[in-house]
Design a protein around this motif. Structure first.
Motif, PDB file in Angstrom:
ATOM      1  N   ASN A   9       0.767  13.475  44.085  1.00  0.00           N
ATOM      2  CA  ASN A   9       1.838  13.311  43.081  1.00  0.00           C
ATOM      3  C   ASN A   9       3.035  12.605  43.694  1.00  0.00           C
ATOM      4  O   ASN A   9       3.618  11.695  43.083  1.00  0.00           O
ATOM      5  CB  ASN A   9       2.318  14.680  42.575  1.00  0.00           C
ATOM      6  CG  ASN A   9       1.469  15.194  41.423  1.00  0.00           C
ATOM      7  OD1 ASN A   9       0.653  14.448  40.870  1.00  0.00           O
ATOM      8  ND2 ASN A   9       1.644  16.454  41.057  1.00  0.00           N
TER       9      ASN A   9
ATOM     10  N   LYS B 297       2.332   9.082  43.959  1.00  0.00           N
ATOM     11  CA  LYS B 297       2.257   8.456  42.618  1.00  0.00           C
ATOM     12  C   LYS B 297       3.649   8.201  42.035  1.00  0.00           C
ATOM     13  O   LYS B 297       3.879   7.181  41.390  1.00  0.00           O
ATOM     14  CB  LYS B 297       1.460   9.418  41.707  1.00  0.00           C
ATOM     15  CG  LYS B 297       1.053   8.835  40.393  1.00  0.00           C
ATOM     16  CD  LYS B 297      -0.120   9.597  39.756  1.00  0.00           C
ATOM     17  CE  LYS B 297       0.203  11.019  39.420  1.00  0.00           C
ATOM     18  NZ  LYS B 297      -0.829  11.660  38.568  1.00  0.00           N
ATOM     19  N   PHE B 298       4.569   9.138  42.297  1.00  0.00           N
ATOM     20  CA  PHE B 298       5.895   9.014  41.668  1.00  0.00           C
ATOM     21  C   PHE B 298       6.947   8.449  42.626  1.00  0.00           C
ATOM     22  O   PHE B 298       8.139   8.533  42.357  1.00  0.00           O
ATOM     23  CB  PHE B 298       6.342  10.369  41.111  1.00  0.00           C
ATOM     24  CG  PHE B 298       5.459  10.827  39.977  1.00  0.00           C
ATOM     25  CD1 PHE B 298       5.599  10.271  38.703  1.00  0.00           C
ATOM     26  CD2 PHE B 298       4.464  11.767  40.173  1.00  0.00           C
ATOM     27  CE1 PHE B 298       4.775  10.668  37.660  1.00  0.00           C
ATOM     28  CE2 PHE B 298       3.636  12.172  39.136  1.00  0.00           C
ATOM     29  CZ  PHE B 298       3.782  11.614  37.867  1.00  0.00           C
TER      30      PHE B 298
ATOM     31  N   ASP C 150       9.729  13.950  48.568  1.00  0.00           N
ATOM     32  CA  ASP C 150       9.613  12.497  48.352  1.00  0.00           C
ATOM     33  C   ASP C 150      10.963  11.916  47.970  1.00  0.00           C
ATOM     34  O   ASP C 150      11.907  12.651  47.658  1.00  0.00           O
ATOM     35  CB  ASP C 150       8.545  12.189  47.279  1.00  0.00           C
ATOM     36  CG  ASP C 150       8.920  12.680  45.901  1.00  0.00           C
ATOM     37  OD1 ASP C 150      10.023  12.348  45.407  1.00  0.00           O
ATOM     38  OD2 ASP C 150       8.119  13.432  45.292  1.00  0.00           O
TER      39      ASP C 150
ATOM     40  N   ILE D 173      12.743  14.599  38.889  1.00  0.00           N
ATOM     41  CA  ILE D 173      12.338  15.321  37.658  1.00  0.00           C
ATOM     42  C   ILE D 173      13.589  15.961  37.058  1.00  0.00           C
ATOM     43  O   ILE D 173      14.370  16.594  37.788  1.00  0.00           O
ATOM     44  CB  ILE D 173      11.318  16.434  38.005  1.00  0.00           C
ATOM     45  CG1 ILE D 173      10.083  15.817  38.675  1.00  0.00           C
ATOM     46  CG2 ILE D 173      10.920  17.245  36.780  1.00  0.00           C
ATOM     47  CD1 ILE D 173       9.234  16.830  39.409  1.00  0.00           C
TER      48      ILE D 173
ATOM     49  N   ILE E 158       6.338  21.721  33.952  1.00  0.00           N
ATOM     50  CA  ILE E 158       5.344  20.971  34.732  1.00  0.00           C
ATOM     51  C   ILE E 158       4.342  21.880  35.440  1.00  0.00           C
ATOM     52  O   ILE E 158       3.268  21.432  35.823  1.00  0.00           O
ATOM     53  CB  ILE E 158       6.001  20.000  35.752  1.00  0.00           C
ATOM     54  CG1 ILE E 158       6.955  20.759  36.664  1.00  0.00           C
ATOM     55  CG2 ILE E 158       6.690  18.851  35.046  1.00  0.00           C
ATOM     56  CD1 ILE E 158       7.550  19.880  37.763  1.00  0.00           C
TER      57      ILE E 158
ATOM     58  N   GLY F 168       1.347  20.364  31.275  1.00  0.00           N
ATOM     59  CA  GLY F 168       2.798  20.107  31.228  1.00  0.00           C
ATOM     60  C   GLY F 168       3.140  18.850  32.002  1.00  0.00           C
ATOM     61  O   GLY F 168       2.800  18.714  33.176  1.00  0.00           O
ATOM     62  N   GLN F 169       3.769  17.897  31.327  1.00  0.00           N
ATOM     63  CA  GLN F 169       4.188  16.662  31.993  1.00  0.00           C
ATOM     64  C   GLN F 169       5.616  16.357  31.586  1.00  0.00           C
ATOM     65  O   GLN F 169       6.080  16.808  30.543  1.00  0.00           O
ATOM     66  CB  GLN F 169       3.268  15.492  31.596  1.00  0.00           C
ATOM     67  CG  GLN F 169       1.858  15.659  32.166  1.00  0.00           C
ATOM     68  CD  GLN F 169       0.945  14.506  31.829  1.00  0.00           C
ATOM     69  OE1 GLN F 169       0.897  14.072  30.698  1.00  0.00           O
ATOM     70  NE2 GLN F 169       0.214  14.018  32.814  1.00  0.00           N
ATOM     71  N   VAL F 170       6.294  15.554  32.391  1.00  0.00           N
ATOM     72  CA  VAL F 170       7.643  15.135  32.004  1.00  0.00           C
ATOM     73  C   VAL F 170       7.463  14.055  30.947  1.00  0.00           C
ATOM     74  O   VAL F 170       6.620  13.165  31.102  1.00  0.00           O
ATOM     75  CB  VAL F 170       8.402  14.569  33.234  1.00  0.00           C
ATOM     76  CG1 VAL F 170       9.786  14.096  32.826  1.00  0.00           C
ATOM     77  CG2 VAL F 170       8.488  15.626  34.315  1.00  0.00           C
TER      78      VAL F 170
ATOM     79  N   GLY G  99      -2.648  10.949  34.244  1.00  0.00           N
ATOM     80  CA  GLY G  99      -2.876  12.276  34.829  1.00  0.00           C
ATOM     81  C   GLY G  99      -3.224  13.257  33.736  1.00  0.00           C
ATOM     82  O   GLY G  99      -3.029  12.976  32.554  1.00  0.00           O
ATOM     83  N   THR G 100      -3.746  14.413  34.164  1.00  0.00           N
ATOM     84  CA  THR G 100      -4.154  15.414  33.168  1.00  0.00           C
ATOM     85  C   THR G 100      -3.073  16.447  32.926  1.00  0.00           C
ATOM     86  O   THR G 100      -3.109  17.174  31.948  1.00  0.00           O
ATOM     87  CB  THR G 100      -5.380  16.183  33.690  1.00  0.00           C
ATOM     88  OG1 THR G 100      -5.061  16.694  34.983  1.00  0.00           O
ATOM     89  CG2 THR G 100      -6.587  15.296  33.758  1.00  0.00           C
ATOM     90  N   GLY G 101      -2.140  16.547  33.850  1.00  0.00           N
ATOM     91  CA  GLY G 101      -1.138  17.600  33.723  1.00  0.00           C
ATOM     92  C   GLY G 101      -1.708  18.939  34.144  1.00  0.00           C
ATOM     93  O   GLY G 101      -1.196  19.992  33.751  1.00  0.00           O
TER      94      GLY G 101
ATOM     95  N   GLY H  89      -2.759  19.412  37.621  1.00  0.00           N
ATOM     96  CA  GLY H  89      -2.635  19.550  39.079  1.00  0.00           C
ATOM     97  C   GLY H  89      -1.683  20.662  39.487  1.00  0.00           C
ATOM     98  O   GLY H  89      -2.027  21.539  40.286  1.00  0.00           O
ATOM     99  N   LEU H  90      -0.442  20.660  38.926  1.00  0.00           N
ATOM    100  CA  LEU H  90       0.531  21.664  39.337  1.00  0.00           C
ATOM    101  C   LEU H  90       0.152  23.056  38.833  1.00  0.00           C
ATOM    102  O   LEU H  90       0.467  24.063  39.474  1.00  0.00           O
ATOM    103  CB  LEU H  90       1.928  21.276  38.853  1.00  0.00           C
ATOM    104  CG  LEU H  90       2.552  20.058  39.552  1.00  0.00           C
ATOM    105  CD1 LEU H  90       3.924  19.737  38.969  1.00  0.00           C
ATOM    106  CD2 LEU H  90       2.684  20.312  41.055  1.00  0.00           C
TER     107      LEU H  90
HETATM  108  P1  ADP Z   1      -0.491  15.027  36.503  1.00  0.00           P
HETATM  109  O1  ADP Z   1       0.096  14.488  37.754  1.00  0.00           O
HETATM  110  O2  ADP Z   1      -1.945  14.928  36.400  1.00  0.00           O
HETATM  111  O3  ADP Z   1       0.216  14.565  35.260  1.00  0.00           O
HETATM  112  P2  ADP Z   1       0.559  17.507  37.476  1.00  0.00           P
HETATM  113  O4  ADP Z   1       0.418  18.891  36.957  1.00  0.00           O
HETATM  114  O5  ADP Z   1       0.180  17.284  38.890  1.00  0.00           O
HETATM  115  O6  ADP Z   1      -0.237  16.594  36.496  1.00  0.00           O
HETATM  116  O7  ADP Z   1       2.055  17.069  37.299  1.00  0.00           O
HETATM  117  C1  ADP Z   1       2.683  17.310  36.072  1.00  0.00           C
HETATM  118  C2  ADP Z   1       3.845  16.384  35.854  1.00  0.00           C
HETATM  119  O8  ADP Z   1       4.893  16.709  36.779  1.00  0.00           O
HETATM  120  C3  ADP Z   1       3.545  14.948  36.130  1.00  0.00           C
HETATM  121  O9  ADP Z   1       2.927  14.308  35.034  1.00  0.00           O
HETATM  122  C4  ADP Z   1       4.939  14.396  36.398  1.00  0.00           C
HETATM  123  O10 ADP Z   1       5.580  14.166  35.174  1.00  0.00           O
HETATM  124  C5  ADP Z   1       5.607  15.545  37.117  1.00  0.00           C
HETATM  125  N1  ADP Z   1       5.576  15.418  38.577  1.00  0.00           N
HETATM  126  C6  ADP Z   1       4.753  16.054  39.442  1.00  0.00           C
HETATM  127  N2  ADP Z   1       5.037  15.732  40.712  1.00  0.00           N
HETATM  128  C7  ADP Z   1       6.056  14.844  40.668  1.00  0.00           C
HETATM  129  C8  ADP Z   1       6.818  14.157  41.641  1.00  0.00           C
HETATM  130  N3  ADP Z   1       6.591  14.305  42.960  1.00  0.00           N
HETATM  131  N4  ADP Z   1       7.806  13.344  41.226  1.00  0.00           N
HETATM  132  C9  ADP Z   1       8.078  13.197  39.921  1.00  0.00           C
HETATM  133  N5  ADP Z   1       7.391  13.835  38.944  1.00  0.00           N
HETATM  134  C10 ADP Z   1       6.404  14.645  39.293  1.00  0.00           C
END
Ligand code: ADP
Length: 481
Positions: free
Chosen positions: A384, A387-388, A412, A417, A425, A430-432, A439-441, A443-444
């Motif tokens: 993540n 990716k971000f 990072d 966020i 999240i 849950g995603q922002v 992504g699937t939302g 992972g966290l």
């Molecule tokens: P995914 O990455 O598959 O969408 P996650 O559950 O891993 O699902 O993350 C959920 C959301 O949290 C992400 O879609 C993103 O919006 C936010 N997020 C997670 N990690 C970061 C990060 N390091 N920086 C910014 N946003 C993040």
């Protein structure tokens, strides 16, 4: 009204009062209450017609009735039970109902009422008055009849006389309040003046209110109106409560269906999807394809693998959430955990301007944990972060927190966020809102479940535009499962 009160009329030298037995008082009062009730109704009915003298005469009859009633109370009812003022002579006004006022009031919302009184004339006076207010009125002449009526018909209110032969008002009230099909029906007790003590008992036993005879029409109307309003409020509440219960049941059924369907999809998708990916892989590697076809095959295989990853994530989260996975504890070195995770994701950072930095405190002890779960947690967090973070750095650090916990942190310098999304999240899907990355939302959600299964905690600190730090603690020793 200029009435002479009891204390005005009695001197200290008054002879001792003869109190009459209550049944005799009841018998004396009943016809008087009827005289007052009928004359009151008649004068309201003829009011406004060219019969002023008739109205005046009726008022006199009613006033005389009130006077006799008050005199009976004054002479034959014990002082403690008395509070009534005595009108002096026929020229004095007796709390007359203002018929013009009664007419001006907006009509009551009518109810279905039951009048219970053993005296036919009392029943008649009260029923007629209530019908004129617009209510639907039925009458019962005994306690037993009353119970039969309320068991067979839905009433909004019962007006219940206390003193009745065989089964009195107390007993009817007791039986109604003890019956769960009837206890919600409000009851107004009808009493004579010297029955006020009994009325207190009735209210304690669940009666809504009381009215004393002869009825003051304004009071009668107000108390019945208030009672019906309360009953309607309660009915609405009960209805809403029932609807809520129904909706909740339906929701549970839908949720079960959704869970079944999701499980079915997740389980049943994996096998054919794996076969598709294998087939496409084979074709791409060994098939007699031209470069364009090979490229298309590679795209198809990539898509299939992403889809399989999502299905696996979902399955994992479901399993962890239902606590059906047991942790496989072993002694783990934090250095190896971090190195292994970086190895798995470093290809993601290749070709980008993002540096990966490992900052593990030297000499850390081993910890007991599930390698697969902790490694995947770190991989998710680092992936993540990469990716971000289009450019900058991702730093993975590990250090002791007190004597018993180790903290892993992934910092990072990416997009950050907003604080209002911190909780969301970590929930499934849950995603922002603004996140455009694929992504699937899940992972966290997985990370949170995995960390908490170990007895640790995960948190995020972030400033939009500056970067984020995801960190979690893990106890050094395994917890009981
Ligand atoms: P995914 O990455 O598959 O969408 P996650 O559950 O891993 O699902 O993350 C959920 C959301 O949290 C992400 O879609 C993103 O919006 C936010 N997020 C997670 N990690 C970061 C990060 N390091 N920086 C910014 N946003 C993040």
């Amino acid at each position: 009204m200029s009435a002479r009160s009891e204390s005005d009329s009695d001197s200290a030298a008054s002879p001792a009062k003869t109190t009459l037995p209550s049944h005799l008082l009841h018998d004396l009062r009943s016809p008087l209450n009827q005289i007052i009730g009928y004359s009151e109704m008649l004068s309201e009915e003829v009011d406004g017609e060219p019969s002023e003298s008739l109205v005046a005469d009726l008022d006199k009859i009613r006033a005389a009735g009130h006077r006799i009633l008050a005199l009976i109370d004054h002479h034959f009812v014990s002082d403690t039970e008395l509070s009534r003022a005595i009108p002096t002579d026929e020229n004095e006004e007796v709390a007359a109902p203002d018929s013009s006022l009664l007419k001006q009031r907006p009509p009551l919302e009518p109810g279905h009422l039951l009048v219970v009184d053993d005296d036919p004339s009392n029943r008649d006076v009260l029923s007629r008055r209530l019908r004129r207010e617009g209510h639907v009125v039925e009458a019962a002449g005994s306690g037993r009849d009353a119970l039969e009526c309320v068991r067979n018909t839905a009433f909004d209110l019962v007006l219940l006389d206390i003193m009745m032969p065989e089964m009195d008002g107390y007993e009817v009230l007791r039986l109604m309040k003890a019956d769960e099909r009837l206890h919600h029906i409000p009851v107004i007790m009808i009493s004579a003046l010297n029955e006020e003590q009994s009325v207190v008992r009735c209210i304690e036993a669940g009666a809504e209110d009381y009215l004393t005879k002869p009825f003051n029409p304004t009071l009668l109307r107000a108390r019945i109106g208030a009672c019906l309003e309360k009953k309607r409020g309660r009915d609405r509440e009960t209805l809403l409560f029932d609807q809520l219960g129904e909706n909740y049941k339906r929701l549970q059924v839908v949720e079960e269906l959704r869970d079944d369907m999701r499980n079915m999809i997740v389980h049943d998708l994996r096998t054919p999807l794996t076969a598709v990916i294998l087939g496409v892989d084979m074709l791409e590697k060994h098939g007699d394809l031209n470069p364009a076809q090979r490229e298309m095959m590679a795209i198809a295989a990539g898509g299939g693998k992403t889809l399989l990853g999502m299905v696996n994530d979902l399955l994992d989260v479901e399993k962890m959430a239902s606590s059906s996975t047991k942790l496989q504890y072993e002694e783990l070195s934090p250095d190896s955990l971090v190195a292994g995770a970086i190895e798995q994701v470093c290809s993601l950072a290749e070709g980008s301007d993002t540096r990966l930095v490992s900052d593990v405190t030297p000499g850390l002890p081993f910890l007991q944990g599930d390698e697969n779960k902790l490694s995947r947690t770190l991989v998710n967090l680092i992936a993540n972060a990469i990716k971000f973070t289009p450019s900058g750095s991702v730093t993975i650090s590990v250090f002791m927190e007190g004597d018993d916990f180790m903290r892993f942190a992934v910092r990072d310098t990416g997009e950050g966020i907003p604080p209002e999304a911190f909780e969301r999240i970590f929930e499934k899907f849950g995603q922002v809102g603004s996140s455009k990355k694929v992504g699937t939302g899940l992972g966290l959600a997985f990370c949170k479940l995995a960390v908490e299964a170990h007895g640790g905690r995960i948190k995020v600190e972030s400033t939009p535009g500056v970067g984020s730090t995801f960190s979690f603690t893990i106890p050094l020793l395994a917890r009981d499962q």
